[in-house]
Design a protein around this motif. Structure first.
Motif, PDB file in Angstrom:
ATOM      1  N   ASP A 161       0.977  -0.981   0.028  1.00  0.00           N
ATOM      2  CA  ASP A 161       0.513   0.503  -0.065  1.00  0.00           C
ATOM      3  C   ASP A 161       0.846   1.064  -0.537  1.00  0.00           C
ATOM      4  O   ASP A 161       2.055   1.192   0.984  1.00  0.00           O
ATOM      5  CB  ASP A 161      -0.868  -0.019   1.517  1.00  0.00           C
ATOM      6  N   LEU A 162       0.732   2.452  -0.850  1.00  0.00           N
ATOM      7  CA  LEU A 162       1.576   3.404  -1.087  1.00  0.00           C
ATOM      8  C   LEU A 162       0.793   4.429  -0.179  1.00  0.00           C
ATOM      9  O   LEU A 162       0.695   5.471  -0.184  1.00  0.00           O
ATOM     10  CB  LEU A 162       1.591   3.857  -2.826  1.00  0.00           C
ATOM     11  N   SER A 163      -0.454   4.468   0.230  1.00  0.00           N
ATOM     12  CA  SER A 163      -1.513   5.518   0.829  1.00  0.00           C
ATOM     13  C   SER A 163      -1.618   5.896   1.856  1.00  0.00           C
ATOM     14  O   SER A 163      -1.886   7.245   1.943  1.00  0.00           O
ATOM     15  CB  SER A 163      -2.890   5.668   0.056  1.00  0.00           C
ATOM     16  N   GLY A 164      -0.319   5.076   3.156  1.00  0.00           N
ATOM     17  CA  GLY A 164      -1.091   5.070   3.949  1.00  0.00           C
ATOM     18  C   GLY A 164      -1.863   4.831   4.401  1.00  0.00           C
ATOM     19  O   GLY A 164      -1.699   5.984   5.790  1.00  0.00           O
ATOM     20  N   THR A 165      -2.691   3.844   4.549  1.00  0.00           N
ATOM     21  CA  THR A 165      -4.329   3.895   5.371  1.00  0.00           C
ATOM     22  C   THR A 165      -3.872   2.597   5.932  1.00  0.00           C
ATOM     23  O   THR A 165      -5.183   2.529   7.182  1.00  0.00           O
ATOM     24  CB  THR A 165      -5.061   3.019   3.904  1.00  0.00           C
ATOM     25  N   GLY A 166      -2.337   2.245   6.045  1.00  0.00           N
ATOM     26  CA  GLY A 166      -2.587   1.307   6.701  1.00  0.00           C
ATOM     27  C   GLY A 166      -2.943   0.222   6.978  1.00  0.00           C
ATOM     28  O   GLY A 166      -3.377  -1.509   7.603  1.00  0.00           O
ATOM     29  N   ASN A 167      -3.632  -0.607   5.390  1.00  0.00           N
ATOM     30  CA  ASN A 167      -3.529  -1.788   4.896  1.00  0.00           C
ATOM     31  C   ASN A 167      -2.804  -2.550   4.090  1.00  0.00           C
ATOM     32  O   ASN A 167      -2.380  -1.845   3.182  1.00  0.00           O
ATOM     33  CB  ASN A 167      -5.109  -1.209   3.725  1.00  0.00           C
ATOM     34  N   ILE A 168      -2.742  -3.654   4.816  1.00  0.00           N
ATOM     35  CA  ILE A 168      -1.828  -4.846   4.465  1.00  0.00           C
ATOM     36  C   ILE A 168      -2.076  -5.903   3.326  1.00  0.00           C
ATOM     37  O   ILE A 168      -1.141  -6.538   3.418  1.00  0.00           O
ATOM     38  CB  ILE A 168      -0.629  -5.549   5.939  1.00  0.00           C
ATOM     39  N   VAL A 169      -3.029  -5.434   2.885  1.00  0.00           N
ATOM     40  CA  VAL A 169      -3.909  -6.965   2.526  1.00  0.00           C
ATOM     41  C   VAL A 169      -2.207  -6.472   0.661  1.00  0.00           C
ATOM     42  O   VAL A 169      -1.498  -7.781   0.129  1.00  0.00           O
ATOM     43  CB  VAL A 169      -5.250  -7.000   1.875  1.00  0.00           C
ATOM     44  N   GLU A 170      -2.208  -5.490   0.202  1.00  0.00           N
ATOM     45  CA  GLU A 170      -1.386  -5.640  -1.344  1.00  0.00           C
ATOM     46  C   GLU A 170       0.324  -5.922  -0.525  1.00  0.00           C
ATOM     47  O   GLU A 170       0.340  -6.493  -1.804  1.00  0.00           O
ATOM     48  CB  GLU A 170      -1.434  -3.664  -1.594  1.00  0.00           C
ATOM     49  N   THR A 171       0.610  -5.833   0.748  1.00  0.00           N
ATOM     50  CA  THR A 171       2.190  -6.217   0.896  1.00  0.00           C
ATOM     51  C   THR A 171       1.961  -7.662   0.802  1.00  0.00           C
ATOM     52  O   THR A 171       2.679  -8.080   0.655  1.00  0.00           O
ATOM     53  CB  THR A 171       1.991  -5.369   2.138  1.00  0.00           C
ATOM     54  N   VAL A 172       1.270  -8.162   1.678  1.00  0.00           N
ATOM     55  CA  VAL A 172       0.685  -9.422   1.859  1.00  0.00           C
ATOM     56  C   VAL A 172       0.542 -10.391  -0.094  1.00  0.00           C
ATOM     57  O   VAL A 172       1.534 -11.659   0.207  1.00  0.00           O
ATOM     58  CB  VAL A 172      -0.375  -9.987   2.307  1.00  0.00           C
ATOM     59  N   LYS A 173       0.180  -9.079  -0.933  1.00  0.00           N
ATOM     60  CA  LYS A 173       0.096 -10.151  -2.140  1.00  0.00           C
ATOM     61  C   LYS A 173       1.134 -10.464  -1.972  1.00  0.00           C
ATOM     62  O   LYS A 173       1.766 -10.969  -3.022  1.00  0.00           O
ATOM     63  CB  LYS A 173      -1.003  -9.682  -3.001  1.00  0.00           C
ATOM     64  N   ASN A 174       1.814  -9.057  -2.145  1.00  0.00           N
ATOM     65  CA  ASN A 174       3.338  -8.955  -3.216  1.00  0.00           C
ATOM     66  C   ASN A 174       4.319 -10.133  -2.316  1.00  0.00           C
ATOM     67  O   ASN A 174       5.205 -10.340  -3.505  1.00  0.00           O
ATOM     68  CB  ASN A 174       4.038  -8.081  -3.057  1.00  0.00           C
ATOM     69  N   VAL A 175       4.406  -9.966  -0.708  1.00  0.00           N
ATOM     70  CA  VAL A 175       4.966 -10.592  -0.583  1.00  0.00           C
ATOM     71  C   VAL A 175       5.243 -12.102  -0.642  1.00  0.00           C
ATOM     72  O   VAL A 175       6.319 -13.163  -1.167  1.00  0.00           O
ATOM     73  CB  VAL A 175       5.372 -11.281   0.915  1.00  0.00           C
ATOM     74  N   ARG A 176       4.147 -12.940  -0.544  1.00  0.00           N
ATOM     75  CA  ARG A 176       4.106 -14.136  -1.594  1.00  0.00           C
ATOM     76  C   ARG A 176       3.480 -14.355  -2.496  1.00  0.00           C
ATOM     77  O   ARG A 176       4.418 -15.650  -2.839  1.00  0.00           O
ATOM     78  CB  ARG A 176       2.408 -14.421  -1.195  1.00  0.00           C
TER      79      ARG A 176
END
Length: 302
Positions: A161-176
């Motif tokens: 996530d690049l918007s600073g909302t505290g949403n980790i879903v995109e990070t988890v997807k990319n790390v996986r």
């Protein structure tokens, strides 16, 4: 990493002597950050809190401002450098090698060629071999990570996530995604690696090295949406070497030290449930400003 790799010809107009810091030394300098949390700060007060809480490094960014986002003011970097004793990192725009030259001259310990800022060059990244300073670059998959390593990156940051909302879903997807591709590579026959490297558009020698090591050939951190101890421990258990924590952890917070300290401890003891429970207690009120909006949830539900 081999010193006599495929890329040996660098820009002869570089203003720094690359021979003083070969790739192996740069990679060694980033190894010092393994198992730590890197905090994003925008003033000396936040920097001191992060240092006291146990951050291994600081990313200096400009306070929120309108318009094009660029590298931070060198005066701010110097001010924070005088206030703390831990390593300093600062961001440059993608492809903006002059910003990187300025940051190196100011004396930062690491340069982050970051996609959060405005992009200076849509097609070319900085030739990081032309600098003494180690570079950090972002990625969303294995091919992108290895292309940045070929350009001279000494640390990879899987970005979410690049918007600073505290949403980790995109990070988890990319790390996986990165970890999954490495597992696929590890189970391949040697003859299949050539086709795989072509498929992910990555240099064959780095793909072969990744297969041999069973991991990326450089330090691998995660960034984006990491705002709780549980988030940080999740990234570590997925296989990352550390985490980047955005400046949002300092916003709307009565005790930012407690929040930052909890994340730092979670990175250090990510497999210890007792430590994770202890550092997660009492943070609910502190996270009030970091909730994902209903509009964002509707987008993910589509």
């Amino acid at each position: 990493m081999a010193e006599d790799g495929v890329v040996t010809l660098y820009n002869n107009t570089a203003i720094t002597d690359t021979k003083k810091n070969p790739v192996s030394i740069k990679v060694g300098l980033t190894q010092m950050l393994r198992g730590g949390a890197i905090l994003e700060v925008s003033n000396t007060n936040q920097a001191k809190i992060a240092e006291e809480a146990g951050a291994c490094c600081l990313v200096i960014t400009e306070p929120n401002r309108q318009g094009i986002s660029r590298m931070p003011d060198p005066a701010l970097i110097k001010q924070i450098k005088r206030a703390v004793s831990i390593p300093i990192m600062s961001r440059s725009r993608i492809g903006h090698f002059v910003e990187a030259q300025i940051l190196e001259r100011v004396g930062v310990d690491y340069i982050d060629e970051n996609e959060v800022l405005a992009i200076a060059d849509e097609f070319n990244f900085i030739n990081k071999h032309n600098f003494r300073c180690p570079f950090v670059c972002g990625c969303r998959n294995l091919g992108e990570a290895l292309r940045r390593v070929r350009e001279g990156a000494a640390m990879i940051r899987t970005q979410g996530d690049l918007s600073g909302t505290g949403n980790i879903v995109e990070t988890v997807k990319n790390v996986r995604c990165v970890m999954g591709e490495i597992r696929i590579l590890n189970n391949m026959d040697e003859d299949e690696v050539f086709a795989f490297s072509k498929k992910i558009a990555a240099p064959y020698d780095l793909v072969a090295q990744t297969k041999q090591m069973g991991r990326l050939p450089v330090v691998h951190f995660a960034a984006g949406g990491i705002v709780t101890p549980a988030d940080a421990a999740l990234m570590m258990q997925l296989g990352c070497d550390g985490v980047f924590v955005g400046s949002e952890v300092f916003d709307n917070c009565s005790d930012s030290y407690k929040r930052v300290r909890g994340i730092v401890e979670a990175v250090r003891h990510y497999n210890d449930p007792h430590v994770l429970v202890e550092n997660s207690c009492g943070l609910e009120g502190e996270m009030a400003g970091l909730n994902v909006s209903e509009e964002s949830m509707e987008q993910f539900g589509e």
